[in-house]
Each structure stands twice: as structure tokens, then as C-alpha cells.
Design a protein around this motif. Structure first.
Motif, PDB file in Angstrom:
ATOM      1  N   THR A  16       0.830  -1.212   0.000  1.00 47.05           N
ATOM      2  CA  THR A  16       0.000   0.000   0.000  1.00 47.05           C
ATOM      3  C   THR A  16       0.860   1.257   0.000  1.00 47.05           C
ATOM      4  OG1 THR A  16      -0.100  -0.129   2.423  1.00 47.05           O
ATOM      5  CG2 THR A  16      -1.926  -1.117   1.185  1.00 47.05           C
ATOM      6  N   PHE A  34       9.794   6.226   3.727  1.00 44.18           N
ATOM      7  CA  PHE A  34      10.558   5.502   4.743  1.00 44.18           C
ATOM      8  C   PHE A  34      10.670   4.040   4.291  1.00 44.18           C
ATOM      9  CE2 PHE A  34      11.644   5.884   9.411  1.00 44.18           C
ATOM     10  CZ  PHE A  34      12.130   4.595   9.572  1.00 44.18           C
ATOM     11  N   ARG A  41      13.199  -1.284  -5.346  1.00 46.44           N
ATOM     12  CA  ARG A  41      11.918  -0.653  -5.033  1.00 46.44           C
ATOM     13  C   ARG A  41      12.131   0.795  -4.576  1.00 46.44           C
ATOM     14  NH1 ARG A  41       9.853  -4.666  -0.610  1.00 46.44           N
ATOM     15  NH2 ARG A  41      12.033  -4.374  -0.052  1.00 46.44           N
TER      16      ARG A  41
HETATM   17  N1  LIG Z   1      -2.282  -8.481   3.952  1.00 45.39           N
HETATM   18  C1  LIG Z   1      -3.533  -8.402   4.349  1.00 45.39           C
HETATM   19  O1  LIG Z   1      -4.419  -9.102   3.856  1.00 45.39           O
HETATM   20  C2  LIG Z   1      -3.884  -7.403   5.413  1.00 45.39           C
HETATM   21  C3  LIG Z   1      -5.225  -7.247   5.767  1.00 45.39           C
HETATM   22  C4  LIG Z   1      -5.571  -6.274   6.722  1.00 45.39           C
HETATM   23  C5  LIG Z   1      -4.588  -5.497   7.313  1.00 45.39           C
HETATM   24  N2  LIG Z   1      -3.291  -5.699   6.967  1.00 45.39           N
HETATM   25  C6  LIG Z   1      -2.273  -4.868   7.628  1.00 45.39           C
HETATM   26  O2  LIG Z   1      -1.514  -4.217   6.635  1.00 45.39           O
HETATM   27  C7  LIG Z   1      -0.210  -3.960   7.150  1.00 45.39           C
HETATM   28  C8  LIG Z   1       0.768  -4.348   6.088  1.00 45.39           C
HETATM   29  O3  LIG Z   1       0.496  -3.538   4.965  1.00 45.39           O
HETATM   30  P1  LIG Z   1       1.204  -3.748   3.559  1.00 45.39           P
HETATM   31  O4  LIG Z   1       0.810  -5.099   3.011  1.00 45.39           O
HETATM   32  O5  LIG Z   1       0.972  -2.540   2.735  1.00 45.39           O
HETATM   33  O6  LIG Z   1       2.716  -3.811   4.005  1.00 45.39           O
HETATM   34  P2  LIG Z   1       3.915  -4.595   3.353  1.00 45.39           P
HETATM   35  O7  LIG Z   1       3.745  -4.750   1.879  1.00 45.39           O
HETATM   36  O8  LIG Z   1       4.148  -5.802   4.194  1.00 45.39           O
HETATM   37  O9  LIG Z   1       5.045  -3.521   3.578  1.00 45.39           O
HETATM   38  C9  LIG Z   1       5.634  -3.281   4.809  1.00 45.39           C
HETATM   39  C10 LIG Z   1       6.967  -2.617   4.505  1.00 45.39           C
HETATM   40  O10 LIG Z   1       7.563  -2.264   5.750  1.00 45.39           O
HETATM   41  C11 LIG Z   1       8.943  -2.560   5.649  1.00 45.39           C
HETATM   42  N3  LIG Z   1       9.440  -2.862   6.989  1.00 45.39           N
HETATM   43  C12 LIG Z   1       9.234  -3.968   7.722  1.00 45.39           C
HETATM   44  N4  LIG Z   1       9.863  -3.872   8.901  1.00 45.39           N
HETATM   45  C13 LIG Z   1      10.493  -2.671   8.904  1.00 45.39           C
HETATM   46  C14 LIG Z   1      11.311  -2.002   9.839  1.00 45.39           C
HETATM   47  N5  LIG Z   1      11.616  -2.537  11.042  1.00 45.39           N
HETATM   48  N6  LIG Z   1      11.788  -0.787   9.521  1.00 45.39           N
HETATM   49  C15 LIG Z   1      11.509  -0.225   8.311  1.00 45.39           C
HETATM   50  N7  LIG Z   1      10.700  -0.802   7.400  1.00 45.39           N
HETATM   51  C16 LIG Z   1      10.217  -2.021   7.689  1.00 45.39           C
HETATM   52  C17 LIG Z   1       9.058  -3.772   4.728  1.00 45.39           C
HETATM   53  O11 LIG Z   1      10.329  -3.729   4.146  1.00 45.39           O
HETATM   54  P3  LIG Z   1      10.899  -4.961   3.288  1.00 45.39           P
HETATM   55  O12 LIG Z   1       9.931  -5.141   2.163  1.00 45.39           O
HETATM   56  O13 LIG Z   1      12.223  -4.445   2.841  1.00 45.39           O
HETATM   57  O14 LIG Z   1      10.934  -6.117   4.195  1.00 45.39           O
HETATM   58  C18 LIG Z   1       7.909  -3.536   3.751  1.00 45.39           C
HETATM   59  O15 LIG Z   1       8.347  -2.905   2.568  1.00 45.39           O
HETATM   60  C19 LIG Z   1      -0.081  -4.730   8.456  1.00 45.39           C
HETATM   61  O16 LIG Z   1      -0.223  -3.822   9.527  1.00 45.39           O
HETATM   62  C20 LIG Z   1      -1.253  -5.686   8.398  1.00 45.39           C
HETATM   63  O17 LIG Z   1      -1.749  -6.074   9.669  1.00 45.39           O
HETATM   64  C21 LIG Z   1      -2.909  -6.606   6.040  1.00 45.39           C
END
Ligand SMILES: NC(=O)c1ccc[n+]([C@@H]2O[C@H](COP(=O)([O-])OP(=O)(O)OC[C@H]3O[C@@H](n4cnc5c(N)ncnc54)[C@H](OP(=O)(O)O)[C@@H]3O)[C@@H](O)[C@H]2O)c1
Length: 366
Positions: A16, A34, A41
Motif C-alpha cells: 500500500t 521511509f 523498489r
Molecule cells: N495483507 C492483508 O491481507 C492485510 C489485511 C488487513 C490489514 N493488513 C495490515 O496491513 C499492514 C501491512 O500492509 P502492507 O501489506 O501494505 O505492508 P507490506 O507490503 O508488508 O510492507 C511493509 C513494509 O515495511 C517494511 N518494513 C518492515 N519492517 C520494517 C522495519 N523494522 N523498519 C523499516 N521498514 C520495515 C518492509 O520492508 P521490506 O519489504 O524491505 O521487508 C515492507 O516494505 C499490516 O499492519 C497488516 O496487519 C494486512
């Protein structure tokens, strides 16, 4: 001279976050993205015009520094252990930096007694964000994203099999892009959205059979849904390289989904309400994601038919660990008598009546 407020986007390389960055840049806002590391990417975000900040979302010093000269933010708490810790680091930094508003990504299910610690931590974070004396919050609470149903891409494409622990449960899964568009739109013009909660969904409720059928149409071949037990799903996800923590949580969400939680109060019209454009139909999302598997997962590839068979063999040979024992070994708080959202009458009533404030609030959610 900069006239528009600077906006910080966390998880900027993710599903997202990347969309939020793109939308905000197109709307003419200066954006600080961030990310965890420099990679292809982050290079793409920089190329599009974002300022890149590399840091650790669990380190207050990094998060506070990223907020210098920032007025608004999208916070995407990573789906990982210690979600609440990270969310609190972000809230403290936001208050210290006197941000105007934070759009906070959360979940569809949050309530106090959920079996999933991530869901409970989202619930705690949603509530605590409301206490910030000077920062306004806008909640974004989606259910299972559309990409989740496409994670087994090689089997879908090469074997015509969509496998998952979804039972026959309905969901109206939103695309990453629609969730990102909602977040960006509320940050462009926050005034009417302050304190509100949005639950972006796709346009209609669908069963896994219907999703598989749409995937087949998108690919021009027959795709059938094959229900997998949690054990089989665990083996497949481990063989695919997913962390056990995420797998253990998908097992909780599988139970939540089968209990009807993702269809409670779905679909909503929030994508259209906030962005002015209707939510993307699942089949269009599938077409886009199949054309670019990196939108499903950043390291995912379609692979070959041989690779899909090799994966099946690897999956069968993978040992499924006891997920309950794994969770107990982590030492994070597990409840003696958890209740799923669908077993919590307050949550069900709030979801069905679209009482969105209650869904992110502490009231009646025990
Ligand atoms: N997936 C679902 O179906 C779903 C449904 C409802 C709610 N959610 C919520 O959505 C959220 C995830 O959203 P999303 O899918 O858009 O996220 P995402 O694609 O998992 O992206 C999270 C990003 O944060 C980065 N990251 C992780 N740990 C980090 C750290 N310590 N410091 C800096 N950056 C960090 C990751 O980097 P890297 O890529 O480099 O690892 C990744 O690029 C969660 O809170 C989840 O509970 C998800």
C-alpha cells in the motif's frame, strides 16, 4: 518555494505504501518515503520523485528524524512481531514532531479478545492513537487483501489450482491500490476525514470458487479452488519461504474468515466515497497482478510448470510444525479464552451496522 505540506509514508516499498507515495507525488506533495533498505523498489520511488529515508521503524531515533519538517503521514505498521511497539514509537515521534494528521493502516477485525496478538495490537494502537493531544488520526481498516488469494501464483498459472485455507468463506477483497488510494486521498485533504474510520473493500462479496473462476478468466484457462487444511497450508507457505510468524497468523485469519468475519458489513462503498472512483473488480486486479507478480509479493515469480510440480513435491516433504506450540514459545501475550470477532456480539453489531467509530474504538469491544 514549497507550498504543500510534506508527507511521510512508512512501508513505502510495500503493497500500500508504494501506492500512497505515487498518488501523493502525482497530487504535487513533497513525499518522504521511509524504507528499510536501498533496493530496486526504493530506486523506483526515488525516480518518481520521493525523498528516500532508510531506517528502522522500531528505532525512535530513525522515526523521529524522518519526521523533521513533515506535517502529515501514512503509517503502515509492518505485519510482524511487536507491531504495537512500532506503532507506539511512531505515535510518540508524531506527537513530538507535532504532525497535523496520521492515516493509520489497521485491520478489519480489531477487538480486545481476538486470538491473534497482531489483531489485538492493532486494536490497542487504534485506541491509543486517539489520545494524541495534537495529532489527528484517520483509521483505515481493510480485511484480507486481494493479493492474498494469489500468493500461490505458480500453481494458479501452471496447474490451474488456487489453493488456500479459505473454506467457502466470502470476502470482498480490496486491491492494494484501492487501499493506497483511500489513504492518499484522506491525506491530500484531511479536514472531512479526521477521526473517521474507513473499511475499503472490493465491489462485491465473492467465494473462493468465484475468485478462482475470475482468475481463470483473467488467464484464459480453467482455475479451480482447492481448499487446504491449515496443516497443508502451513507446509505450502513454509515451502514458499514465508516466516512462521506470518503463517501462524494466517491460520488465525483463516478461522476468522471461515466464521464469516470478512463478510460482516461487506462490501462497503468507502473506496468510492473517499476517492470518487468505484472499487476495482477482483478480475481486473487479478489481470494486473498476473501481468506483474511483484504486485502480489515483491520476490514472487510466475515460474514454470516444472517449477510448480517441484514446489508441490517440496511442500509434501515439508514438516508442518505445531503452530500453537510455536506461538506459546514466543512469549507474547496469549489469552486463555480468546474470542474471534464473529463471536463478539458487539463487534458483529458494529460491523453489520457499519458503526465504524466503534470498530476502531474501545467502546463495547471487549
Ligand atoms: N495483507 C492483508 O491481507 C492485510 C489485511 C488487513 C490489514 N493488513 C495490515 O496491513 C499492514 C501491512 O500492509 P502492507 O501489506 O501494505 O505492508 P507490506 O507490503 O508488508 O510492507 C511493509 C513494509 O515495511 C517494511 N518494513 C518492515 N519492517 C520494517 C522495519 N523494522 N523498519 C523499516 N521498514 C520495515 C518492509 O520492508 P521490506 O519489504 O524491505 O521487508 C515492507 O516494505 C499490516 O499492519 C497488516 O496487519 C494486512
Amino acid at each position: 518555494m514549497q507550498t504543500k505540506p510534506r508527507i511521510l509514508v512508512t512501508g513505502a516499498a510495500g503493497h500500500t505504501g508504494a501506492v500512497v507515495v505515487d498518488d501523493l507525488l502525482k497530487a504535487g506533495f513533497p513525499v518522504r518515503a521511509f524504507v528499510r533498505q536501498h533496493d530496486t523498489r526504493s530506486a523506483a520511488l526515488e525516480q518518481a520523485g520521493a525523498e528516500i529515508f532508510v531506517g528502522d521503524l522500531f528505532d525512535f531515533r530513525d522515526v523521529r528524524a524522518a519526521m523533521n519538517d513533515v506535517q502529515r503521514a501514512y503509517h503502515c505498521p509492518p505485519f510482524a512481531m511487536n507491531l504495537l511497539h512500532g506503532a507506539m514509537v511512531f505515535a510518540l515521534a508524531a506527537e513530538d514532531a507535532k504532525l497535523e494528521v496520521v492515516a493509520l493502516l489497521s485491520q478489519w477485525l480489531p477487538h480486545a479478545s481476538d486470538p491473534s496478538v497482531v489483531t489485538r495490537e492493532h486494536w490497542l494502537a487504534n485506541n491509543i492513537y486517539r489520545w494524541m493531544p495534537s495529532v489527528d488520526v484517520i483509521h483505515i481498516n481493510p480485511g484480507w487483501f486481494a493479493f492474498v488469494y494469489m500468493l500461490g501464483l505458480p500453481s494458479i498459472v501452471h496447474l490451474g489450482m488456487m489453493v488456500g485455507p479459505f473454506g467457502n468463506a466470502q470476502n470482498a477483497p480490496p486491491s492494494n491500490e484501492d487501499i493506497g488510494h483511500v489513504a492518499a486521498a484522506v491525506l491530500v485533504d484531511p479536514a472531512d476525514h479526521l477521526g473517521k474510520s474507513y473499511r475499503p473493500t472490493g465491489p462485491k462479496l465473492m467465494t473462493p470458487d468465484e475468485m478462482a473462476s475470475d482468475m481463470g478468466k483473467a488467464l484464459g484457462r480453467k482455475v479451480k479452488y482447492q481448499d487446504a487444511s491449515v496443516k497443508m497450508f502451513t507446509k505450502a507457505a513454509l515451502a514458499q519461504g514465508f516466516p512462521l510468524f506470518e503463517i501462524a497468523h494466517v491460520a488465525h485469519y483463516s478461522a476468522a474468515s471461515k466464521s464469516g468475519a470478512f463478510s460482516s458489513g461487506a462490501p462497503t462503498d468507502h473506496v468510492e466515497q473517499v476517492t470518487g472512483k468505484p472499487a476495482e473488480p477482483f478480475i481486473d486486479t487479478a489481470r494486473r497482478y498476473f501481468a506483474n507478480p511483484k504486485l502480489i509479493y515483491h520476490s514472487l515469480e510466475t515460474g514454470t510448470k516444472l517449477g510448480a510440480f517441484a514446489f508441490l513435491a517440496r511442500m509434501l516433504m515439508t514438516r508442518a510444525p505445531d503452530l500453537g506450540a510455536y506461538e506459546r514459545s514466543l512469549g507474547y501475550p496469549l489469552l486463555k479464552n480468546p474470542k474471534m470477532a464473529s463471536e463478539n456480539p458487539d463487534w458483529v453489531a458494529a460491523a453489520q451496522n457499519q458503526q465504524l467509530h466503534l470498530l476502531s474504538g474501545v467502546e463495547n469491544m471487549r
